[in-house]
Design an enzyme around this catalytic site. Sequence first.
Site, PDB file in Angstrom:
ATOM      1  N   ASN A  54     -47.362 -22.260  51.092  1.00 42.16           N
ATOM      2  CA  ASN A  54     -45.800 -21.219  51.645  1.00 42.16           C
ATOM      3  C   ASN A  54     -45.819 -20.406  50.455  1.00 42.16           C
ATOM      4  O   ASN A  54     -45.129 -20.420  51.097  1.00 42.16           O
ATOM      5  CB  ASN A  54     -44.707 -21.720  51.787  1.00 42.16           C
ATOM      6  CG  ASN A  54     -44.958 -23.315  53.025  1.00 42.16           C
ATOM      7  OD1 ASN A  54     -45.230 -22.874  54.250  1.00 42.16           O
ATOM      8  ND2 ASN A  54     -43.997 -24.234  52.331  1.00 42.16           N
ATOM      9  N   HIS A 139     -33.624 -27.617  58.795  1.00 36.96           N
ATOM     10  CA  HIS A 139     -34.299 -28.304  57.805  1.00 36.96           C
ATOM     11  C   HIS A 139     -33.836 -30.195  57.275  1.00 36.96           C
ATOM     12  O   HIS A 139     -32.572 -30.011  57.788  1.00 36.96           O
ATOM     13  CB  HIS A 139     -34.921 -27.805  56.749  1.00 36.96           C
ATOM     14  CG  HIS A 139     -35.735 -28.264  55.644  1.00 36.96           C
ATOM     15  ND1 HIS A 139     -35.268 -28.735  54.612  1.00 36.96           N
ATOM     16  CD2 HIS A 139     -36.805 -28.514  55.495  1.00 36.96           C
ATOM     17  CE1 HIS A 139     -36.308 -29.525  54.037  1.00 36.96           C
ATOM     18  NE2 HIS A 139     -37.193 -29.116  54.641  1.00 36.96           N
ATOM     19  N   GLU A 194     -31.783 -22.000  60.775  1.00 35.97           N
ATOM     20  CA  GLU A 194     -32.743 -21.519  59.386  1.00 35.97           C
ATOM     21  C   GLU A 194     -33.423 -19.564  59.706  1.00 35.97           C
ATOM     22  O   GLU A 194     -32.658 -20.180  61.847  1.00 35.97           O
ATOM     23  CB  GLU A 194     -33.841 -21.926  59.664  1.00 35.97           C
ATOM     24  CG  GLU A 194     -34.369 -23.768  59.081  1.00 35.97           C
ATOM     25  CD  GLU A 194     -35.242 -24.771  59.186  1.00 35.97           C
ATOM     26  OE1 GLU A 194     -36.801 -23.524  58.790  1.00 35.97           O
ATOM     27  OE2 GLU A 194     -35.155 -25.712  59.845  1.00 35.97           O
ATOM     28  N   SER A 198     -39.210 -23.519  59.859  1.00 40.63           N
ATOM     29  CA  SER A 198     -39.984 -23.507  59.376  1.00 40.63           C
ATOM     30  C   SER A 198     -41.752 -25.081  59.738  1.00 40.63           C
ATOM     31  O   SER A 198     -42.687 -25.049  59.291  1.00 40.63           O
ATOM     32  CB  SER A 198     -39.419 -24.468  58.086  1.00 40.63           C
ATOM     33  OG  SER A 198     -38.934 -26.234  58.370  1.00 40.63           O
ATOM     34  N   ASP A 224     -29.853 -20.413  56.246  1.00 43.41           N
ATOM     35  CA  ASP A 224     -31.339 -20.643  55.657  1.00 43.41           C
ATOM     36  C   ASP A 224     -31.933 -19.775  55.707  1.00 43.41           C
ATOM     37  O   ASP A 224     -33.438 -19.223  57.076  1.00 43.41           O
ATOM     38  CB  ASP A 224     -31.538 -22.041  55.737  1.00 43.41           C
ATOM     39  CG  ASP A 224     -32.659 -22.916  55.082  1.00 43.41           C
ATOM     40  OD1 ASP A 224     -33.197 -21.978  54.019  1.00 43.41           O
ATOM     41  OD2 ASP A 224     -33.132 -23.991  55.000  1.00 43.41           O
ATOM     42  N   HIS A 227     -38.211 -19.522  54.860  1.00 46.41           N
ATOM     43  CA  HIS A 227     -39.007 -19.049  55.263  1.00 46.41           C
ATOM     44  C   HIS A 227     -38.565 -17.390  55.586  1.00 46.41           C
ATOM     45  O   HIS A 227     -40.690 -17.153  55.772  1.00 46.41           O
ATOM     46  CB  HIS A 227     -39.539 -19.451  56.178  1.00 46.41           C
ATOM     47  CG  HIS A 227     -39.845 -21.561  55.487  1.00 46.41           C
ATOM     48  ND1 HIS A 227     -40.882 -21.641  55.198  1.00 46.41           N
ATOM     49  CD2 HIS A 227     -39.146 -22.450  55.514  1.00 46.41           C
ATOM     50  CE1 HIS A 227     -41.460 -23.115  54.839  1.00 46.41           C
ATOM     51  NE2 HIS A 227     -40.218 -23.770  55.230  1.00 46.41           N
ATOM     52  N   LYS A 258     -41.541 -20.407  48.253  1.00 40.22           N
ATOM     53  CA  LYS A 258     -42.132 -19.796  49.609  1.00 40.22           C
ATOM     54  C   LYS A 258     -42.377 -18.078  49.161  1.00 40.22           C
ATOM     55  O   LYS A 258     -43.606 -18.366  47.687  1.00 40.22           O
ATOM     56  CB  LYS A 258     -41.106 -19.712  50.882  1.00 40.22           C
ATOM     57  CG  LYS A 258     -41.657 -21.412  51.358  1.00 40.22           C
ATOM     58  CD  LYS A 258     -40.507 -22.305  51.396  1.00 40.22           C
ATOM     59  CE  LYS A 258     -40.797 -23.196  51.487  1.00 40.22           C
ATOM     60  NZ  LYS A 258     -40.048 -24.598  51.066  1.00 40.22           N
TER      61      LYS A 258
END
Length: 420
Positions: A54, A139, A194, A198, A224, A227, A258
Site C-alpha cells: 500500500n 474497514h 471510507e 480498501s 476514513d 487509502h 499508505k
Amino acid sequence: MADSADIFAKCRDWTAAREARAARTYPYYRPLTESGGGAEGVVDGRRVVIAASNDYLALASDPRVVEAGGAALRRFGTSCSGSRLLNGTLALHERLEGELAAFLRQPAALVTTTGFQANLALACLLGRGDLLLLDQHSHASLLDAARLGQARHLRFRHNDRADLARLLGASGTGTGSAAGTGAWVRGGRMAVTEGLFSMGGDLADLPGLAATLAEAAPARLVVDGAHDIGLLGEHGRGAAELLGAEGSVDLITGTFSKCFGSVGGFLAGPEEVIDYLRHRGRSVLFSAAAPPAAVGAALAALGIVRAEPERRRRVLALSACLHRLLRELGWDTGSSLMPVVPVHVGDDAACLRLWQGLFDAGVFANAILPPAVPPGRAMIRLSVTAAHTERHLAVIADAFATQARTAVPRARASLPALPR
C-alpha cells in the site's frame, strides 16, 4: 456441575491454515527478506514483483523519508515509552499535527500510534441514544469502534444513499431500538464511510451521502481517508477534495502507512472535537505514542506529498494501465481505475490456487478471504505504486495470462473515466 468446554478447543478445531499450508497454497505471513525499493523483493528465496504493497507513492524507501526517520531516531531514541497524555508527546508529534491540519485545511489534528487506533478513538463519540450508520464495506477498525461505543449502530448498503436515508428516517420515528422493538432515546447521528474503499478500490459517493445527511441535520459525516489522502485530489487531500465535498466532511481519519511511507494514524477536524478525542479516546490514552522515527518519516513524506504531485499522476496512470491489461485478459477488476486493483474470484480455494500460481510466476499479491470480504467474494488484491514500471505491469499481466485456463471465473465490465 457439568464439565466445562475448553476455551482453546475452537483453536484446535479451526484447521483452515494448516490445510492451506499442507496444500502449498498458504499466502500469509510470508517474510520479505530483501526489498528492491517497493517494486521488487525476495520472498522464500525468490525475487518477485511486489504487487501487494500500500506504499502507493513509493515513499517508504525514499532516501529523504528514510533519513528523516533516522534523524528522529538518533535525536529522540527508539520509543517515547509512554502515552501521548503523560510523557509520550514530543515536539515532533505537535509539529506533525500542525502541518497535517494545515495540509487538510482543518482547524486541528491528532496523531495516534496506528490508523486502526485512530478509528477506534471514534468510540468515545458514540454515547447512549446516539446512532452510528456505517457503510457495509467499511474497514474492520470502524466496525470495532462501533462495537466499542455505546451508540446503536446500523450498516447501510454499500454506497447507497437511499438506504442511508431510509435508516435515518427510521431512526427519527422514535419507535426503533437496538433489538428492533420499543422506544429508544434519540441522540446525535453520524455516518461513517471510507473515501477510497480498501478492498474494492471504488470511491464513496461523498456528495450524495453529504446531501442525504444534510436533509437529516444535525447529522455528521466522518470519512476514513486511509487509502486516498495523499493520493487523490489536485493537492492530495483525498477523495473529498477530488469529489468537491471537503466542506461537507465533519471529521477525517487516516493513516501514515499508505501514502506517507511510515506508520501511525491521525484524526483531523474541529478543534473542540479533536480536543475531546485527545482526552477521551481510549485508544489514544492507553497506547504508547507513535515512535519518533515513524513521526519524523511521516513529516518528511508529507512535505513530498505537497511538493511532488507528479507521484500521484504517475501511480494513477499506471493503475489505469494495469486495469486495462487485466480486463483485456478477461479478469474482473471491478468498476474502479484506482491503485487498489481487486481481481474478483469468488471461491476461497480457487483464490488460494490463483495466488499460488501468481507467486510461482513471480508475482507476490494479496489473497483476500472472508471475513475481510463477504463469503463467496474472495479476491486477489493487487496494489500499484509509483515505484512500478511498465515492465512490472507486464510481468503481472503475464502471470495472470498463465492462469487463464484455470477454473477461476472471469468477467468483463466497462471501464469508467477516472474522476478529476
